[in-house]
Design a protein around this motif. Structure first.
Motif, PDB file in Angstrom:
ATOM      1  N   LYS A 125       0.833  -1.209   0.000  1.00  0.00           N
ATOM      2  CA  LYS A 125       0.000   0.000   0.000  1.00  0.00           C
ATOM      3  C   LYS A 125       0.864   1.254   0.000  1.00  0.00           C
ATOM      4  O   LYS A 125       0.559   2.230  -0.694  1.00  0.00           O
ATOM      5  N   ILE A 126       1.951   1.243   0.752  1.00  0.00           N
ATOM      6  CA  ILE A 126       2.873   2.390   0.773  1.00  0.00           C
ATOM      7  C   ILE A 126       3.508   2.571  -0.596  1.00  0.00           C
ATOM      8  O   ILE A 126       3.581   3.693  -1.111  1.00  0.00           O
ATOM      9  N   GLU A 127       3.962   1.489  -1.196  1.00  0.00           N
ATOM     10  CA  GLU A 127       4.559   1.571  -2.535  1.00  0.00           C
ATOM     11  C   GLU A 127       3.563   2.134  -3.535  1.00  0.00           C
ATOM     12  O   GLU A 127       3.912   2.964  -4.376  1.00  0.00           O
ATOM     13  N   ALA A 129       0.963   4.113  -2.900  1.00  0.00           N
ATOM     14  CA  ALA A 129       0.753   5.534  -2.612  1.00  0.00           C
ATOM     15  C   ALA A 129       1.921   6.375  -3.119  1.00  0.00           C
ATOM     16  O   ALA A 129       1.716   7.470  -3.670  1.00  0.00           O
ATOM     17  N   GLU A 130       3.143   5.854  -2.968  1.00  0.00           N
ATOM     18  CA  GLU A 130       4.317   6.582  -3.470  1.00  0.00           C
ATOM     19  C   GLU A 130       4.299   6.683  -4.991  1.00  0.00           C
ATOM     20  O   GLU A 130       4.622   7.733  -5.551  1.00  0.00           O
ATOM     21  N   ARG A 131       3.889   5.610  -5.679  1.00  0.00           N
ATOM     22  CA  ARG A 131       3.789   5.648  -7.150  1.00  0.00           C
ATOM     23  C   ARG A 131       2.734   6.651  -7.592  1.00  0.00           C
ATOM     24  O   ARG A 131       2.939   7.417  -8.530  1.00  0.00           O
ATOM     25  N   GLU A 132       1.611   6.650  -6.905  1.00  0.00           N
ATOM     26  CA  GLU A 132       0.538   7.587  -7.252  1.00  0.00           C
ATOM     27  C   GLU A 132       0.962   9.029  -7.007  1.00  0.00           C
ATOM     28  O   GLU A 132       0.664   9.914  -7.823  1.00  0.00           O
ATOM     29  N   ALA A 133       1.661   9.283  -5.913  1.00  0.00           N
ATOM     30  CA  ALA A 133       2.143  10.641  -5.623  1.00  0.00           C
ATOM     31  C   ALA A 133       3.153  11.081  -6.669  1.00  0.00           C
ATOM     32  O   ALA A 133       3.122  12.238  -7.129  1.00  0.00           O
ATOM     33  N   ALA A 134       4.056  10.182  -7.071  1.00  0.00           N
ATOM     34  CA  ALA A 134       5.035  10.518  -8.099  1.00  0.00           C
ATOM     35  C   ALA A 134       4.351  10.805  -9.430  1.00  0.00           C
ATOM     36  O   ALA A 134       4.724  11.757 -10.137  1.00  0.00           O
ATOM     37  N   ALA A 135       3.342  10.021  -9.769  1.00  0.00           N
ATOM     38  CA  ALA A 135       2.601  10.247 -11.008  1.00  0.00           C
ATOM     39  C   ALA A 135       1.884  11.586 -10.968  1.00  0.00           C
ATOM     40  O   ALA A 135       1.855  12.323 -11.972  1.00  0.00           O
ATOM     41  N   MET A 136       1.330  11.929  -9.803  1.00  0.00           N
ATOM     42  CA  MET A 136       0.630  13.217  -9.662  1.00  0.00           C
ATOM     43  C   MET A 136       1.614  14.368  -9.791  1.00  0.00           C
ATOM     44  O   MET A 136       1.326  15.369 -10.477  1.00  0.00           O
ATOM     45  N   ARG A 137       2.793  14.253  -9.166  1.00  0.00           N
ATOM     46  CA  ARG A 137       3.822  15.297  -9.299  1.00  0.00           C
ATOM     47  C   ARG A 137       4.251  15.454 -10.755  1.00  0.00           C
ATOM     48  O   ARG A 137       4.418  16.561 -11.254  1.00  0.00           O
ATOM     49  N   GLU A 138       4.430  14.343 -11.419  1.00  0.00           N
ATOM     50  CA  GLU A 138       4.824  14.344 -12.834  1.00  0.00           C
ATOM     51  C   GLU A 138       3.751  15.025 -13.687  1.00  0.00           C
ATOM     52  O   GLU A 138       4.048  15.829 -14.546  1.00  0.00           O
ATOM     53  N   TYR A 139       2.513  14.707 -13.401  1.00  0.00           N
ATOM     54  CA  TYR A 139       1.393  15.289 -14.140  1.00  0.00           C
ATOM     55  C   TYR A 139       1.323  16.800 -13.925  1.00  0.00           C
ATOM     56  O   TYR A 139       1.161  17.575 -14.863  1.00  0.00           O
ATOM     57  N   ILE A 140       1.477  17.229 -12.686  1.00  0.00           N
ATOM     58  CA  ILE A 140       1.416  18.660 -12.352  1.00  0.00           C
ATOM     59  C   ILE A 140       2.592  19.408 -12.973  1.00  0.00           C
ATOM     60  O   ILE A 140       2.423  20.520 -13.476  1.00  0.00           O
ATOM     61  N   ALA A 141       3.746  18.792 -12.969  1.00  0.00           N
ATOM     62  CA  ALA A 141       4.962  19.443 -13.496  1.00  0.00           C
ATOM     63  C   ALA A 141       4.935  19.550 -15.013  1.00  0.00           C
ATOM     64  O   ALA A 141       5.602  20.428 -15.575  1.00  0.00           O
ATOM     65  N   SER A 142       4.159  18.736 -15.697  1.00  0.00           N
ATOM     66  CA  SER A 142       4.176  18.780 -17.171  1.00  0.00           C
ATOM     67  C   SER A 142       3.105  19.644 -17.763  1.00  0.00           C
ATOM     68  O   SER A 142       2.335  20.276 -17.260  1.00  0.00           O
TER      69      SER A 142
END
Length: 142
Positions: A125-127, A129-142
């Motif tokens: 579950k932690i992994e 959540a970390e993948r989802e957060a990274a994807a969200m950061r990537e989405y926001i940054a692009s």
């Protein structure tokens, strides 16, 4: 994520004892491998129970040190809850929380194929959540 994914990543090695083994033997296995439970197999290799540190402590409280010479079959929790390879992390987290258990044997076609712990589920579950957060950061940054 399914149990099959977790077992594929972590492996399916499970330590076992038999119903007729002594509790002392089980304690040796728990200590040697730094684990909290062993699965208990019956006369023809079928899963018939689970022996946890909690089970041992309860038996020691009732019977004192003589409990260590007793059979695992008299100390174990019989007929443990099990899951199959298709169970999901969310399903198991719900069951394990509700039933207040930390380990669940995995069976496939009636055969023991592994064990899942609450720690395995929390890690996944932690992994996730970390993948989802990274994807969200990537989405926001692009």
């Amino acid at each position: 994520m399914k149990v099959s994914d977790i077992l594929h990543a972590k492996g399916s090695n499970v330590l076992t004892v038999t119903r007729s083994d002594t509790v002392a033997k089980a304690v040796d296995i728990l200590g040697e491998h730094n684990i909290g439970v062993v699965l208990v197999l019956g006369d023809v290799g079928e899963l018939c129970g689970i022996l946890s540190e909690r089970d041992i402590v309860r038996r020691l409280r009732e019977s004192g040190s003589s409990a260590l010479e007793g059979a695992v079959g008299k100390c174990m929790t019989p007929d443990p809850f099990t899951c199959d390879m298709e169970a999901t992390v969310d399903e198991l987290m719900g069951i394990m929380s509700q039933k207040r258990i930390r380990h669940m044997p995995v069976v496939d076609g009636g055969k023991l194929v592994g064990m899942i712990s609450i720690g395995d589920l929390v890690k996944r579950k932690i992994e996730q959540a970390e993948r989802e957060a990274a994807a969200m950061r990537e989405y926001i940054a692009s």
